[in-house]
Design a protein around this motif. Structure first.
Motif, PDB file in Angstrom:
ATOM      1  N   ILE A 162     -45.079  74.077   6.153  1.00 13.49           N
ATOM      2  CA  ILE A 162     -44.480  75.501   6.789  1.00 13.49           C
ATOM      3  C   ILE A 162     -43.538  76.130   7.607  1.00 13.49           C
ATOM      4  O   ILE A 162     -42.610  76.723   8.275  1.00 13.49           O
ATOM      5  N   PRO A 163     -44.570  75.278   8.998  1.00 17.31           N
ATOM      6  CA  PRO A 163     -43.732  75.956  10.711  1.00 17.31           C
ATOM      7  C   PRO A 163     -43.066  75.034  10.575  1.00 17.31           C
ATOM      8  O   PRO A 163     -42.465  75.697  12.148  1.00 17.31           O
ATOM      9  N   ASN A 164     -42.387  74.377  10.296  1.00 18.04           N
ATOM     10  CA  ASN A 164     -41.411  73.081  10.517  1.00 18.04           C
ATOM     11  C   ASN A 164     -40.026  74.256   9.975  1.00 18.04           C
ATOM     12  O   ASN A 164     -38.597  73.871  10.434  1.00 18.04           O
ATOM     13  N   HIS A 165     -40.546  75.454   9.303  1.00 15.44           N
ATOM     14  CA  HIS A 165     -39.524  75.952   8.819  1.00 15.44           C
ATOM     15  C   HIS A 165     -39.102  77.349   8.731  1.00 15.44           C
ATOM     16  O   HIS A 165     -39.755  77.965   7.552  1.00 15.44           O
ATOM     17  N   ASP A 166     -39.377  77.825   9.785  1.00 16.80           N
ATOM     18  CA  ASP A 166     -39.978  79.069   9.726  1.00 16.80           C
ATOM     19  C   ASP A 166     -39.130  80.347   9.005  1.00 16.80           C
ATOM     20  O   ASP A 166     -39.493  81.175   9.375  1.00 16.80           O
ATOM     21  N   ASP A 167     -37.590  79.711   9.511  1.00 15.28           N
ATOM     22  CA  ASP A 167     -36.755  80.980   8.924  1.00 15.28           C
ATOM     23  C   ASP A 167     -37.092  81.275   7.293  1.00 15.28           C
ATOM     24  O   ASP A 167     -35.733  81.972   6.486  1.00 15.28           O
ATOM     25  N   LEU A 168     -37.748  79.391   6.652  1.00 19.40           N
ATOM     26  CA  LEU A 168     -37.402  79.575   5.354  1.00 19.40           C
ATOM     27  C   LEU A 168     -38.290  80.218   4.680  1.00 19.40           C
ATOM     28  O   LEU A 168     -38.325  80.832   4.050  1.00 19.40           O
ATOM     29  N   PHE A 169     -39.667  79.660   5.665  1.00 23.25           N
ATOM     30  CA  PHE A 169     -40.752  80.130   4.232  1.00 23.25           C
ATOM     31  C   PHE A 169     -41.589  81.058   5.118  1.00 23.25           C
ATOM     32  O   PHE A 169     -41.525  81.231   5.887  1.00 23.25           O
ATOM     33  N   VAL A 170     -42.317  81.479   4.199  1.00 22.14           N
ATOM     34  CA  VAL A 170     -43.851  83.202   5.050  1.00 22.14           C
ATOM     35  C   VAL A 170     -44.980  82.453   4.920  1.00 22.14           C
ATOM     36  O   VAL A 170     -44.358  81.463   4.111  1.00 22.14           O
ATOM     37  N   PRO A 171     -45.452  82.080   5.892  1.00 24.10           N
ATOM     38  CA  PRO A 171     -47.051  81.372   5.879  1.00 24.10           C
ATOM     39  C   PRO A 171     -48.119  81.849   5.474  1.00 24.10           C
ATOM     40  O   PRO A 171     -47.708  83.105   4.357  1.00 24.10           O
ATOM     41  N   GLY A 172     -48.046  80.741   5.141  1.00 24.19           N
ATOM     42  CA  GLY A 172     -49.484  81.398   4.061  1.00 24.19           C
ATOM     43  C   GLY A 172     -49.515  80.459   2.401  1.00 24.19           C
ATOM     44  O   GLY A 172     -48.221  81.150   2.042  1.00 24.19           O
ATOM     45  N   ILE A 173     -49.923  79.675   1.744  1.00 19.92           N
ATOM     46  CA  ILE A 173     -49.643  79.107   0.768  1.00 19.92           C
ATOM     47  C   ILE A 173     -50.583  80.521  -0.562  1.00 19.92           C
ATOM     48  O   ILE A 173     -51.735  80.303  -0.507  1.00 19.92           O
ATOM     49  N   ARG A 174     -49.772  80.494  -1.672  1.00 20.32           N
ATOM     50  CA  ARG A 174     -49.928  81.743  -2.489  1.00 20.32           C
ATOM     51  C   ARG A 174     -50.957  80.649  -3.675  1.00 20.32           C
ATOM     52  O   ARG A 174     -50.387  79.452  -3.903  1.00 20.32           O
ATOM     53  N   GLY A 175     -51.845  81.266  -4.407  1.00 22.51           N
ATOM     54  CA  GLY A 175     -52.256  80.693  -5.999  1.00 22.51           C
ATOM     55  C   GLY A 175     -53.686  80.209  -5.504  1.00 22.51           C
ATOM     56  O   GLY A 175     -54.464  79.815  -4.266  1.00 22.51           O
ATOM     57  N   LYS A 176     -54.334  78.984  -6.599  1.00 20.53           N
ATOM     58  CA  LYS A 176     -55.434  78.007  -6.524  1.00 20.53           C
ATOM     59  C   LYS A 176     -55.270  76.550  -6.608  1.00 20.53           C
ATOM     60  O   LYS A 176     -54.561  77.006  -7.752  1.00 20.53           O
ATOM     61  N   GLY A 177     -55.439  75.728  -7.139  1.00 26.37           N
ATOM     62  CA  GLY A 177     -55.448  74.581  -7.531  1.00 26.37           C
ATOM     63  C   GLY A 177     -54.216  74.115  -7.438  1.00 26.37           C
ATOM     64  O   GLY A 177     -53.719  74.083  -6.190  1.00 26.37           O
ATOM     65  N   LEU A 178     -54.043  73.581  -8.231  1.00 35.36           N
ATOM     66  CA  LEU A 178     -52.619  73.503  -8.773  1.00 35.36           C
ATOM     67  C   LEU A 178     -51.379  73.945  -9.447  1.00 35.36           C
ATOM     68  O   LEU A 178     -50.664  73.953 -10.156  1.00 35.36           O
ATOM     69  N   MET A 179     -52.085  75.391  -8.986  1.00 30.91           N
ATOM     70  CA  MET A 179     -50.658  76.224  -8.904  1.00 30.91           C
ATOM     71  C   MET A 179     -51.213  76.867  -8.247  1.00 30.91           C
ATOM     72  O   MET A 179     -51.703  78.507  -7.103  1.00 30.91           O
ATOM     73  N   LEU A 180     -49.739  76.819  -6.767  1.00 37.33           N
ATOM     74  CA  LEU A 180     -49.192  77.287  -6.174  1.00 37.33           C
ATOM     75  C   LEU A 180     -48.125  77.660  -5.969  1.00 37.33           C
ATOM     76  O   LEU A 180     -46.952  77.465  -6.935  1.00 37.33           O
ATOM     77  N   GLY A 181     -48.117  78.978  -4.774  1.00 40.53           N
ATOM     78  CA  GLY A 181     -46.402  79.275  -4.438  1.00 40.53           C
ATOM     79  C   GLY A 181     -46.271  79.954  -3.229  1.00 40.53           C
ATOM     80  O   GLY A 181     -46.920  79.450  -2.474  1.00 40.53           O
ATOM     81  N   VAL A 182     -45.059  79.296  -2.395  1.00 42.66           N
ATOM     82  CA  VAL A 182     -44.970  78.959  -1.180  1.00 42.66           C
ATOM     83  C   VAL A 182     -43.516  80.253  -1.660  1.00 42.66           C
ATOM     84  O   VAL A 182     -42.205  80.528  -1.897  1.00 42.66           O
TER      85      VAL A 182
END
Ligand SMILES: *Cc1c(COP(=O)(O)O)cnc(C)c1O
Length: 399
Positions: A315-335
């Motif tokens: 995420i920090p390598n593309h900080d114009d694109l992604f909001v910091p912090g990964i959402r969800g749990k286990g293998l149910m993730l969101g960016v």
């Protein structure tokens, strides 16, 4: 005739899969896609899992369907296994998630009816919820895009902001039957319920004689690294809908309930022609055999950690694109993406230019839902494709 033969309710894209193998899908011209959408959390064992395809083929040749008028050794056995693996005492089998939700709504209403409180018919549900597409399920969400034009909706729902316990408690009145909530919201944007929220709903249900209904159609069945997502919260529900991963791609759902919550569901109150037929039960048992295998859920949890860590590093390598912090749990993730980038356009970009399948969700989120059987190398390939995709993505040109 200008309407397509296939009713045009989906904005279908140019990916036209004709074959699947493990974590990959193949299109009509042989194009390969890394499938981190998994049929929206359905293909828990990936594509063409030998134990699942064998179980389906053998059962199809033995006995595919009989009426629920007859005894069901297959249904009794699978239901008992779900009872043993959960809070529940009893199970009703359906063919989809929305039917499992429908059964949950009916079970909750019947409970209060037979308790002598028929006025208690309202379920408190939550903003951004998704419970399926039947009239009951669309009435249980306040998302306009799913409801508009289908009025009159089913009465008996009240809506509070998700993860806002005080707002939910403030809605309780003499007509309240209980709460219905996704333990981890999927379509709404991969938002996990907070512990205080879920525990607070449980406590309020106990204090007021209400029912806690969890919708784990997407987040249940191993997806979060536990058998069911509620296990992360130190509580048990009274009623729960399950589907998607439970059949591994075979249409199957289930409504689970405690003996107390199901007390109104007696002979003749509910039914389904196909629900729980021998073929569905064979598919369900084959999936459950794998999920209950030694170390399987630990593997899901471990892959979830790897994937989360890799995404966090990216995420920090593309900080114009992604909001910091990964959402969800286990293998149910969101960016979550930053405007002007749009999750749907970015998902299309990953799909069309980088051979990577993901799914968009509410709140401008890219949902990552790989098969639960992914290995380290799939995580690496995913992160490579996602990074390449992020580097090459120009929001405005693609939108
Ligand atoms: C997908 C989903 C449903 C609906 O399932 P269908 O099989 O499409 O009817 C219900 N609830 C949740 C949380 C879901 O993710």
């Amino acid at each position: 005739m200008s309407i397509p033969a296939l009713m045009p309710v989906y904005p279908r894209c140019d990916v036209r899969p004709v074959r699947g193998e493990g974590c990959y899908l193949y299109g009509e011209r042989g194009e390969e896609y890394l499938d981190f959408a998994a049929g929206i959390a359905v293909n828990a064992l990936g594509h063409g899992h030998p134990a699942l395809t064998k179980a389906i083929a053998e059962q199809a040749a033995t006995l595919m369907h009989v009426s629920n008028l007859y005894g069901s050794p297959q249904g009794e056995r699978f239901a008992q296994r779900l009872v043993d693996a959960s809070f529940a005492d009893t199970v009703f089998f359906t063919n989809s998630g929305t039917e499992a939700v429908e059964c949950a709504i009916k079970t909750a209403r019947r409970f209060h009816h037979v308790e002598g409180n028929p006025q208690r018919h309202t379920l408190i549900t939550f903003n951004n919820a998704f419970h399926g597409r039947t009239m009951g399920a669309i009435s249980a969400t306040n998302q306009a895009k799913m409801r508009d034009g289908f009025e009159p909706l089913l009465p008996g729902f009240a809506y509070a902001p998700f993860n806002d316990l005080d707002a939910a408690l403030a809605l309780i009145d003499d007509s309240t039957a209980g709460f219905m909530v996704e333990t981890v919201q999927g379509e709404g944007g991969v938002t996990a319920a907070s512990t205080e929220f879920i525990q607070g709903l449980r406590r309020a249900a106990d204090d007021h004689g209400l029912l806690l209904v969890l919708d784990e159609v997407q987040c249940g069945y191993g997806r979060t690294g536990r058998m069911f997502a509620y296990e992360h919260y130190g509580i048990t529900p009274d009623i729960m809908s399950v589907a998607k991963g439970i059949g591994g791609g075979f249409p199957l759902g289930a409504c689970l309930a405690t003996e107390r919550a199901a007390k109104g569901m007696v002979f003749g109150t509910h039914g389904s022609t196909y629900g729980g037929n021998p073929l569905a039960m064979a598919a369900g048992e084959a999936v459950l055999d794998v999920i209950q295998g030694d170390g399987f859920l630990d593997h899901v949890a471990q892959m979830g950690e790897r994937l989360r860590a890799a995404l966090e590093q990216m995420i920090p390598n593309h900080d114009d694109l992604f909001v910091p912090g990964i959402r969800g749990k286990g293998l149910m993730l969101g960016v979550q993406l930053k405007a002007p980038a749009d999750a749907r356009a970015f998902v299309a970009h990953l799909r069309d230019r980088h051979g990577l399948l993901t799914v968009s969700a509410g709140e401008n989120v890219v949902r990552v839902l790989p098969p639960l059987v992914i290995e380290e190398r799939h995580v690496e390939e995913f992160v490579q494709k996602m990074s390449d995709g992020a580097r090459a993505y120009v929001p405005v040109a693609d939108d």
